[in-house]
Structures are given as C-alpha cells and as structure tokens.
Scaffold this motif. Structure first.
Motif, short mmCIF file in Angstrom:
data_model
loop_
_atom_site.label_atom_id
_atom_site.label_comp_id
_atom_site.label_asym_id
_atom_site.label_seq_id
_atom_site.Cartn_x
_atom_site.Cartn_y
_atom_site.Cartn_z
N ALA A 54 0.83 -1.21 0.00
CA ALA A 54 0.00 0.00 0.00
C ALA A 54 0.86 1.26 0.00
O ALA A 54 0.56 2.24 -0.69
CB ALA A 54 -0.94 0.00 1.20
N VAL A 55 1.96 1.23 0.78
CA VAL A 55 2.85 2.39 0.85
C VAL A 55 3.55 2.61 -0.49
O VAL A 55 3.68 3.75 -0.96
CB VAL A 55 3.87 2.21 1.98
CG1 VAL A 55 4.91 3.34 1.95
CG2 VAL A 55 3.17 2.19 3.33
N LEU A 56 4.01 1.52 -1.12
CA LEU A 56 4.68 1.63 -2.42
C LEU A 56 3.74 2.20 -3.48
O LEU A 56 4.11 3.10 -4.24
CB LEU A 56 5.19 0.26 -2.86
CG LEU A 56 6.39 -0.31 -2.09
CD1 LEU A 56 6.69 -1.73 -2.54
CD2 LEU A 56 7.62 0.57 -2.27
N LEU A 57 2.50 1.68 -3.50
CA LEU A 57 1.53 2.17 -4.48
C LEU A 57 1.15 3.62 -4.18
O LEU A 57 1.00 4.44 -5.09
CB LEU A 57 0.29 1.29 -4.47
CG LEU A 57 -0.77 1.58 -5.55
CD1 LEU A 57 -0.16 1.55 -6.94
CD2 LEU A 57 -1.94 0.59 -5.45
N ALA A 58 1.03 3.96 -2.88
CA ALA A 58 0.70 5.34 -2.49
C ALA A 58 1.80 6.30 -2.92
O ALA A 58 1.52 7.41 -3.38
CB ALA A 58 0.50 5.42 -0.98
N THR A 59 3.06 5.89 -2.80
CA THR A 59 4.18 6.74 -3.22
C THR A 59 4.14 6.98 -4.73
O THR A 59 4.33 8.12 -5.19
CB THR A 59 5.51 6.08 -2.82
OG1 THR A 59 5.52 5.83 -1.41
CG2 THR A 59 6.68 6.98 -3.18
N GLY A 98 -3.19 5.79 2.56
CA GLY A 98 -2.90 4.39 2.27
C GLY A 98 -2.60 3.61 3.53
O GLY A 98 -3.14 2.51 3.76
N ILE A 99 -1.74 4.15 4.40
CA ILE A 99 -1.41 3.49 5.68
C ILE A 99 -2.65 3.38 6.54
O ILE A 99 -2.92 2.33 7.15
CB ILE A 99 -0.30 4.27 6.40
CG1 ILE A 99 0.98 4.28 5.56
CG2 ILE A 99 -0.04 3.68 7.79
CD1 ILE A 99 2.08 5.18 6.11
N LEU A 100 -3.43 4.46 6.58
CA LEU A 100 -4.64 4.48 7.41
C LEU A 100 -5.65 3.44 6.93
O LEU A 100 -6.33 2.79 7.74
CB LEU A 100 -5.25 5.88 7.36
CG LEU A 100 -6.20 6.29 8.50
CD1 LEU A 100 -5.53 6.16 9.85
CD2 LEU A 100 -6.67 7.72 8.28
N GLY A 101 -5.75 3.28 5.61
CA GLY A 101 -6.67 2.27 5.06
C GLY A 101 -6.32 0.87 5.51
O GLY A 101 -7.22 0.06 5.83
N VAL A 102 -5.02 0.57 5.57
CA VAL A 102 -4.58 -0.74 6.05
C VAL A 102 -4.90 -0.90 7.53
O VAL A 102 -5.45 -1.92 7.97
CB VAL A 102 -3.07 -0.93 5.82
CG1 VAL A 102 -2.61 -2.28 6.37
CG2 VAL A 102 -2.74 -0.83 4.33
N LEU A 103 -4.57 0.12 8.32
CA LEU A 103 -4.77 0.05 9.77
C LEU A 103 -6.24 -0.08 10.14
O LEU A 103 -6.59 -0.75 11.12
CB LEU A 103 -4.17 1.29 10.44
CG LEU A 103 -2.65 1.46 10.29
CD1 LEU A 103 -2.20 2.79 10.86
CD2 LEU A 103 -1.92 0.31 10.97
N PHE A 104 -7.12 0.57 9.37
CA PHE A 104 -8.55 0.47 9.65
C PHE A 104 -9.11 -0.92 9.30
O PHE A 104 -10.14 -1.31 9.82
CB PHE A 104 -9.32 1.52 8.84
CG PHE A 104 -9.50 2.83 9.55
CD1 PHE A 104 -9.95 2.88 10.85
CD2 PHE A 104 -9.21 4.02 8.91
CE1 PHE A 104 -10.12 4.09 11.51
CE2 PHE A 104 -9.38 5.24 9.55
CZ PHE A 104 -9.82 5.28 10.86
#
Length: 358
Positions: free
Chosen positions: A103-108, A285-291
C-alpha cells in the motif's frame, strides 16, 4: 514475501480503480448535467461536450485519486481479513509493516503521479478548455446568450438581449448600441430577430436611430436583414491561463514575486494545497490498512462508510483552512496543512494501537 506483496498489489488494482471512478463520477455529476443541457438546449455537439469533459478530468482526478485510493485499500485489506488471508500472513511471520508495504509503495507512486498531473497535465487541460470554449463561442455565439442579458464592448457594439429561443439559438428583441467616433451618442439598432453564424450577427426586421451631437434624432431607417461581422472580437482574444488553480507551482512562484503581501496569499494557499493533497495519499494508504486489518466484520459497506467519514473530515477541514487562510485569519501553511496533521495524528494513533495489540 515478494510474492505476497505482488499478490496484494494485484488485489488492490480493481478496488482502487473502483474507488477513483466512484469519486470522480460524483465530482463530474454537476458538470455532466450542465453539458447535457448544452447539448439538448443550446445545440453544442456531443464531440465538443466529450472534449470539454476530458479537459475537466485531470483537475478532478488530482483530488479524487487520493480518495479513491483510500477506499480501494480499505476494500482490499478488508477482503484479506474476511477471508483470513491476513491471519495466514501473520502466522507465516509477516509483520504489520510488511503487510503495509504494498500500500505504501503504491501510495508513493500515486503521489508522484498526482504531482505530475498538477505540474504538467492540468495547466495544459485548462488551456485546451479555454480554447474549445472560444471555439464554441466563435461557431455558436448564441451558446453564451441568456434572457435579459447585457453584453458590453463586443467590438464597437453593446448588446441587450431580451429573449432567447433555445431551440434554434435565435435571439429576439435585441437592442444594439453602436459607438460612433464623431458623436457622443451611439447609433441605436432594434431587431425583432437575430441569428448567429460564423461569428456574425444577422439582424432581421430591424430599425436604426442616429442622433446629432446634442442628442436629437437626425436619422431613422429600417432594413429587412443585415449581417454584422464580429471577427475582430474573436481574433483579439488571447488564450491565457489565469486561474490560479490551473497554474503549476513554478508558475505560481514566478507570478507572485511582484505582488503585495496581501495579493500573495491566494498563491501561497494554492502552492501549499498542491503539496498537501498529493502527500495525503501516503497517510491515507497506511490508514486504510490500519482500519481494515484485524477487523473480521469489516465488509465493503463498512469500509465505504469509514472512508467517507475520514474523507469528509479531511476535505471539510482543508476547505475551512483554505478559506481562513485566504481571509488572512491564519497563515497559508496552518490553514492548508492542519488537515494533513489530522491525518498524520490519526495514522500514528491507529498504528500504535495496532502494534500494541500485535
């Protein structure tokens, strides 16, 4: 792990596309309704409407891509949780950070793409949008007409439109004031019917009145039809992108150099906005994973609701901050970046909460 990361990236493609398409469609609804009115009522061609929509798309995408990405991430990781795939990944020794990596890679990558949109594509889109608008105005001047409308300084003419027949774009009961060089009083022309063709007015069933230097009528006449070219009006139009939102950051910095401190504020707000919105993609992106990870009951509907809530708070705080900054109540940095600080604080809170549970 690389195989799992590749698998997660593959799973994210369709949900992210769905999220971006959904939010883009929502943003486009109002524009599409206006365009359909132009097609059905004002006779603008479907091809021109499609072109106009395509030029509106890049500035809309710069806002909807981060939103759609957030929703797509939540849908993807919620699915991984509901099918117990995330549990299996944890059992294999995969950490939360490793799960977040795709998710972080795609967000970047998306962040850089949004920057590219803002700096390269959007300025060109606005210029093309202006060009096609003038093209429509040149070919169908009636496109811009409304009832009870006064148009000032088209060449040496000023025009009052009393009524417009939307079916054929014909104006009725026009009053035209033609400024005369050797007289302080204009020649007045009244026409019962006026059609438009190739940047010209075609007056039908008209009368004209001329006054002398003291304002008394000196000449009156009638004519059945007369064509008045307006070519110079369209030829003198210089296509220039002057909307602040359409300018790249480099252009904004150049144009604000010679302005006063008060005049610089809108430019500073826009520059900060062009930096803050793309960078929000990484936190979303990070928040989406954490949720999503670890909540087995989180389905698409719940993911959609949570994403809408977070996005609503983010967009609302961003808009409020920008309004306050433009009014000088707060600095542009504070006004724009407060919403990103909210996302950062929420992301940090959720991350600490998840790691402690783990």
């Amino acid at each position: 792990m690389k195989i799992i990361h590749k698998y997660i990236l593959g799973e994210m493609k369709m949900p992210v596309l769905f999220g971006v398409s959904l939010f883009t469609f929502i943003f486009l609804i109002d524009i599409m309704v206006q365009m359909m009115e132009n097609v059905l009522v004002k006779g603008v061609s479907i091809i021109d409407v499609v072109r106009i929509l395509s030029f509106y798309l890049p500035p809309i995408l710069s806002q909807t891509i981060p939103m759609g990405f957030f929703l797509g991430v939540m849908i993807t990781y919620s699915k991984l949780t509901s099918t117990s795939e995330s549990t299996a990944m944890s059992a294999m020794g995969m950490s939360l950070n490793s799960m977040m990596k795709p998710a972080v890679l795609l967000a970047t990558a998306i962040t850089f793409f949004v920057f590219f949109l803002q700096e390269s594509i959007i300025p060109r889109s606005f210029k093309k949008l202006e060009e096609i608008t003038y093209k429509i105005a040149y070919e169908k001047p009636a496109f811009q007409l409304r009832e009870k409308m006064y148009i000032d300084e088209i060449d040496e003419y000023s025009i009052y439109v009393d009524d417009v027949n939307n079916e054929d774009g014909v104006a009725e009961n026009l009053i035209i004031f033609k400024n005369e060089e050797n007289s302080p009083y204009p020649t007045v022309v009244t026409a019962k019917r006026t059609s438009w063709a190739e940047a010209s007015m075609i007056l039908e069933d008209a009368e004209f009145y001329q006054s002398d230097e003291v304002g008394k009528e000196k000449l009156r006449g009638k004519f059945l039809s007369q064509k008045i070219p307006l070519n110079s009006f369209f030829e003198d139009i210089e296509i220039k992108v002057d909307e602040i939102e359409a300018l790249a950051i480099g252009t904004l910095l150049k144009e604000m150099k010679d302005k006063s401190e008060e005049e610089k504020i809108p430019y500073e707000v826009e520059i900060n906005k062009k930096l803050a919105i793309p960078l929000s993609t990484i936190m979303l992106g990070i928040l989406g994973v954490l949720f999503s990870v670890g909540h087995h009951r989180t389905g698409k509907s719940v993911s959609f609701g949570i994403s809408l809530g977070v996005i609503f708070i983010y967009i609302s705080s961003l808009n409020v901050g920008m309004v306050m900054a433009n009014k000088g109540a707060v600095s542009p940095v504070v006004g724009v970046w407060t919403s990103n600080l909210f996302l950062a604080a929420l992301t940090l809170y959720m991350y600490i909460k998840k790691t402690r549970r783990g």
